[in-house]
Design an enzyme around this catalytic site. Structure first.
Site, PDB file in Angstrom:
ATOM      1  N   SER A  63       0.750  -1.159  -0.143  1.00 57.75           N
ATOM      2  CA  SER A  63      -0.027   0.066   0.074  1.00 57.75           C
ATOM      3  C   SER A  63       0.799   1.258  -0.073  1.00 57.75           C
ATOM      4  O   SER A  63       1.888   1.327   0.535  1.00 57.75           O
ATOM      5  CB  SER A  63      -0.835   0.074   1.228  1.00 57.75           C
ATOM      6  OG  SER A  63      -1.492   1.322   1.354  1.00 57.75           O
ATOM      7  N   TYR A  89      -2.953   0.306   9.963  1.00 56.34           N
ATOM      8  CA  TYR A  89      -2.981  -0.480   8.602  1.00 56.34           C
ATOM      9  C   TYR A  89      -1.557  -0.401   7.855  1.00 56.34           C
ATOM     10  O   TYR A  89      -1.101  -1.093   7.265  1.00 56.34           O
ATOM     11  CB  TYR A  89      -4.133   0.114   7.777  1.00 56.34           C
ATOM     12  CG  TYR A  89      -3.895  -0.332   6.311  1.00 56.34           C
ATOM     13  CD1 TYR A  89      -4.306  -1.336   5.829  1.00 56.34           C
ATOM     14  CD2 TYR A  89      -3.685   0.752   5.385  1.00 56.34           C
ATOM     15  CE1 TYR A  89      -4.397  -1.892   4.459  1.00 56.34           C
ATOM     16  CE2 TYR A  89      -3.635   0.464   4.165  1.00 56.34           C
ATOM     17  CZ  TYR A  89      -3.995  -0.967   3.595  1.00 56.34           C
ATOM     18  OH  TYR A  89      -4.131  -1.197   2.269  1.00 56.34           O
TER      19      TYR A  89
END
Length: 164
Positions: A63, A89
């Site tokens: 990501s 995250y």
């Protein structure tokens, strides 16, 4: 289950895109993120190793969130700092990258992590800004922007990923 599927269908390449996504929810449900993004990723790597799939790289979703509190405005995999994640995250996705690197050194498992930038498309998550903005435009509502509208954000149309 993964082992059986690999053997039954004679799979020789794996693209792992599954993850628990969303920066905000990672604060509320940290165990869900470590379980789904780290533990499950290690399970995929273990199967990759056990099945002898080392001849082709495992391709997996990382990501752009790994860049975290990086002050650069343009990111590079070679030079950008990724040691200050801004969310749990992001930390789980960076952990995946480090674990993948470790599996390469210890078990010769080759992998490629793709640092996606806000992927959107049909059936996208309703909490993501492209969907929110699209809904506001469709309903002729005012688009609410933070930071006085001075934010800069990259978005990636889902179909572009399939062409990469």
């Amino acid at each position: 289950v993964l082992s059986n599927v690999i053997q039954r269908f004679d799979i020789d390449r794996v693209i792992h895109l599954a993850a628990q996504v969303g920066v905000r929810f990672s604060v509320e449900s940290p165990h869900s993120y470590t379980k789904n993004n780290i533990d499950c990723f290690v399970s995929v790597l273990e199967q990759f190793k056990k099945q002898g799939l080392n001849t082709k790289p495992l391709v997996y979703a990382s990501s752009s969130s790994v860049y975290g509190y990086n002050s650069e405005s343009a990111f590079s995999e070679d030079t950008s700092e990724v040691n200050r994640p801004a969310s749990l995250y992001a930390a789980t996705k960076r952990s995946d990258e480090l674990i993948a690197s470790t599996y390469h050194h210890i078990h010769n498992v080759t992998s490629i992590g793709l640092r996606f930038f806000t992927v959107y498309g049909p059936w996208g998550r309703p909490d993501m800004s492209p969907m929110i903005f699209g809904h506001q435009i469709q309903n002729n509502d005012t688009i609410k922007l933070s930071n006085y509208g001075k934010n800069i954000r990259d978005f990636t149309w889902l179909n572009l990923l399939s062409m990469a």
